[in-house]
Design a protein around this motif. Sequence first.
Motif, PDB file in Angstrom:
ATOM      1  N   ALA A  72       0.828  -1.205   0.000  1.00  0.00           N
ATOM      2  CA  ALA A  72       0.000   0.000   0.000  1.00  0.00           C
ATOM      3  C   ALA A  72       0.866   1.261   0.000  1.00  0.00           C
ATOM      4  O   ALA A  72       0.580   2.219  -0.731  1.00  0.00           O
ATOM      5  CB  ALA A  72      -0.927  -0.006   1.214  1.00  0.00           C
ATOM      6  N   VAL A  73       1.924   1.265   0.806  1.00  0.00           N
ATOM      7  CA  VAL A  73       2.830   2.424   0.840  1.00  0.00           C
ATOM      8  C   VAL A  73       3.498   2.622  -0.514  1.00  0.00           C
ATOM      9  O   VAL A  73       3.618   3.746  -1.016  1.00  0.00           O
ATOM     10  CB  VAL A  73       3.884   2.238   1.951  1.00  0.00           C
ATOM     11  N   ASN A  74       3.942   1.529  -1.133  1.00  0.00           N
ATOM     12  CA  ASN A  74       4.598   1.613  -2.434  1.00  0.00           C
ATOM     13  C   ASN A  74       3.638   2.154  -3.494  1.00  0.00           C
ATOM     14  O   ASN A  74       4.012   3.009  -4.301  1.00  0.00           O
ATOM     15  CB  ASN A  74       5.108   0.225  -2.837  1.00  0.00           C
ATOM     16  N   VAL A  75       2.396   1.656  -3.480  1.00  0.00           N
ATOM     17  CA  VAL A  75       1.400   2.133  -4.445  1.00  0.00           C
ATOM     18  C   VAL A  75       1.121   3.615  -4.234  1.00  0.00           C
ATOM     19  O   VAL A  75       1.040   4.390  -5.201  1.00  0.00           O
ATOM     20  CB  VAL A  75       0.090   1.319  -4.320  1.00  0.00           C
ATOM     21  N   THR A  79       2.160   6.507  -6.946  1.00  0.00           N
ATOM     22  CA  THR A  79       0.973   7.042  -7.617  1.00  0.00           C
ATOM     23  C   THR A  79       0.812   8.534  -7.368  1.00  0.00           C
ATOM     24  O   THR A  79       0.562   9.304  -8.304  1.00  0.00           O
ATOM     25  CB  THR A  79      -0.295   6.312  -7.140  1.00  0.00           C
ATOM     26  N   PHE A  80       0.980   8.956  -6.119  1.00  0.00           N
ATOM     27  CA  PHE A  80       0.683  10.334  -5.748  1.00  0.00           C
ATOM     28  C   PHE A  80       1.923  11.187  -5.473  1.00  0.00           C
ATOM     29  O   PHE A  80       1.831  12.423  -5.525  1.00  0.00           O
ATOM     30  CB  PHE A  80      -0.220  10.359  -4.509  1.00  0.00           C
ATOM     31  N   LEU A  81       3.050  10.576  -5.160  1.00  0.00           N
ATOM     32  CA  LEU A  81       4.234  11.338  -4.770  1.00  0.00           C
ATOM     33  C   LEU A  81       5.279  11.418  -5.867  1.00  0.00           C
ATOM     34  O   LEU A  81       6.378  11.922  -5.639  1.00  0.00           O
ATOM     35  CB  LEU A  81       4.860  10.729  -3.506  1.00  0.00           C
ATOM     36  N   LEU A  90       3.356   4.816 -11.256  1.00  0.00           N
ATOM     37  CA  LEU A  90       2.381   3.807 -11.651  1.00  0.00           C
ATOM     38  C   LEU A  90       1.342   4.394 -12.603  1.00  0.00           C
ATOM     39  O   LEU A  90       0.803   3.681 -13.455  1.00  0.00           O
ATOM     40  CB  LEU A  90       1.692   3.221 -10.421  1.00  0.00           C
ATOM     41  N   VAL A  91       1.072   5.688 -12.467  1.00  0.00           N
ATOM     42  CA  VAL A  91       0.123   6.346 -13.372  1.00  0.00           C
ATOM     43  C   VAL A  91       0.681   6.339 -14.794  1.00  0.00           C
ATOM     44  O   VAL A  91      -0.028   6.005 -15.757  1.00  0.00           O
ATOM     45  CB  VAL A  91      -0.167   7.782 -12.911  1.00  0.00           C
ATOM     46  N   TYR A  92       1.950   6.691 -14.928  1.00  0.00           N
ATOM     47  CA  TYR A  92       2.582   6.706 -16.249  1.00  0.00           C
ATOM     48  C   TYR A  92       2.622   5.307 -16.860  1.00  0.00           C
ATOM     49  O   TYR A  92       2.264   5.115 -18.024  1.00  0.00           O
ATOM     50  CB  TYR A  92       3.994   7.278 -16.132  1.00  0.00           C
ATOM     51  N   ASN A  93       3.039   4.340 -16.081  1.00  0.00           N
ATOM     52  CA  ASN A  93       3.132   2.970 -16.587  1.00  0.00           C
ATOM     53  C   ASN A  93       1.751   2.393 -16.906  1.00  0.00           C
ATOM     54  O   ASN A  93       1.589   1.656 -17.881  1.00  0.00           O
ATOM     55  CB  ASN A  93       3.852   2.085 -15.566  1.00  0.00           C
ATOM     56  N   ALA A 264       2.802  -3.335  -8.800  1.00  0.00           N
ATOM     57  CA  ALA A 264       2.406  -3.340 -10.204  1.00  0.00           C
ATOM     58  C   ALA A 264       1.192  -4.237 -10.417  1.00  0.00           C
ATOM     59  O   ALA A 264       0.293  -3.910 -11.208  1.00  0.00           O
ATOM     60  CB  ALA A 264       3.573  -3.796 -11.071  1.00  0.00           C
ATOM     61  N   LEU A 265       1.148  -5.363  -9.717  1.00  0.00           N
ATOM     62  CA  LEU A 265      -0.016  -6.253  -9.815  1.00  0.00           C
ATOM     63  C   LEU A 265      -1.273  -5.569  -9.294  1.00  0.00           C
ATOM     64  O   LEU A 265      -2.355  -5.705  -9.884  1.00  0.00           O
ATOM     65  CB  LEU A 265       0.247  -7.548  -9.037  1.00  0.00           C
ATOM     66  N   VAL A 266      -1.131  -4.855  -8.191  1.00  0.00           N
ATOM     67  CA  VAL A 266      -2.280  -4.114  -7.651  1.00  0.00           C
ATOM     68  C   VAL A 266      -2.738  -3.049  -8.646  1.00  0.00           C
ATOM     69  O   VAL A 266      -3.937  -2.869  -8.879  1.00  0.00           O
ATOM     70  CB  VAL A 266      -1.914  -3.473  -6.294  1.00  0.00           C
ATOM     71  N   ALA A 267      -1.770  -2.339  -9.248  1.00  0.00           N
ATOM     72  CA  ALA A 267      -2.122  -1.318 -10.240  1.00  0.00           C
ATOM     73  C   ALA A 267      -2.856  -1.941 -11.419  1.00  0.00           C
ATOM     74  O   ALA A 267      -3.849  -1.385 -11.917  1.00  0.00           O
ATOM     75  CB  ALA A 267      -0.855  -0.605 -10.721  1.00  0.00           C
TER      76      ALA A 267
END
Length: 295
Positions: A72-75, A79-81, A90-93, A264-267
């Motif tokens: 969760a911290v990694n996502v 994503t936001f930072l 993760l947004v770009y990918n 990445a799997l969560v994304a």
Amino acid sequence: MEKEQLFRHKILPVGTIVVAIIVLWYVAAVALNAPFQRDLDRRANVTSTTMEFIGKTMSQPKPIMPAPHQVAVNVFENTFLRSVTSNRSLVYNAWVTLSSTGVGFVFGTLLGILIAVGIVHVTTLDRSLMPWIIASQTVPILAIAPMVIVVLAAVNITGLIPKALISTYLSFFPVTVGMVKGLRSPEAMHLDLMRTYSATPAQVFWKLRVPASVPFLFTSMKVAVAASLVGAIVGELPTGAVAGIGAKLLAGAYYSQTIDIWAALVAGSVLAALLVAIVSIVARAVDRAMGGRPA
């Protein structure tokens, strides 16, 4: 009253399952990371209490199975930072993967509809083409993807198109099957009634078969859009892509960054859920436009 029913019939069951998954996930993380942590403590000659030991198993930088809070911290961070133009974002990918997913999904849907129309109206295609379509799905996509990439690269076709073709390959099949079922769903009584009105084949198709097939089409499109996303991710693996969810998985595996892999799997899962939700919203809008009653 409606809020209570919503809580009892939807929120409570889903929430219970989510909590159970998280609890099992933590248990698995502790169990799988414990041997390595035990070895580290033995080498450092460190004695830890049970709670301290459990805390260490859930805070390893490269765990065998990361804990939910680590993912969760990694996502959140990626994503936001991070800037949306950063390769680590993760947004770009997700956008890179979404581009090929969308193209492949559109082509797969159109191809599936065209094949279904041909199968329903041409007996020869029904007997000759349908078995081959079913057989095509028995070949593992991991075996097909490298061949597609290599063949297209030989003719200088790289980038989005090869990944979109792989997505098309996975997404056209459920649309084809669903549309064939939908176009054949009108009852014989309705077909006889159209003949009684001296309807032409085109009128039977547009006024009876197509409206009857719409629910089947959108149901199959929900499966197809998820399959298209899988195809786009798989298509990124043999290309050595530098961006996309597949690229994140490759980089995480190469550098043993298991937390990045799970993020990445969560994304990918979130992206798939959003795509299916979008198809569902469009399906409801089309159903209302056709005179359907809201559920």
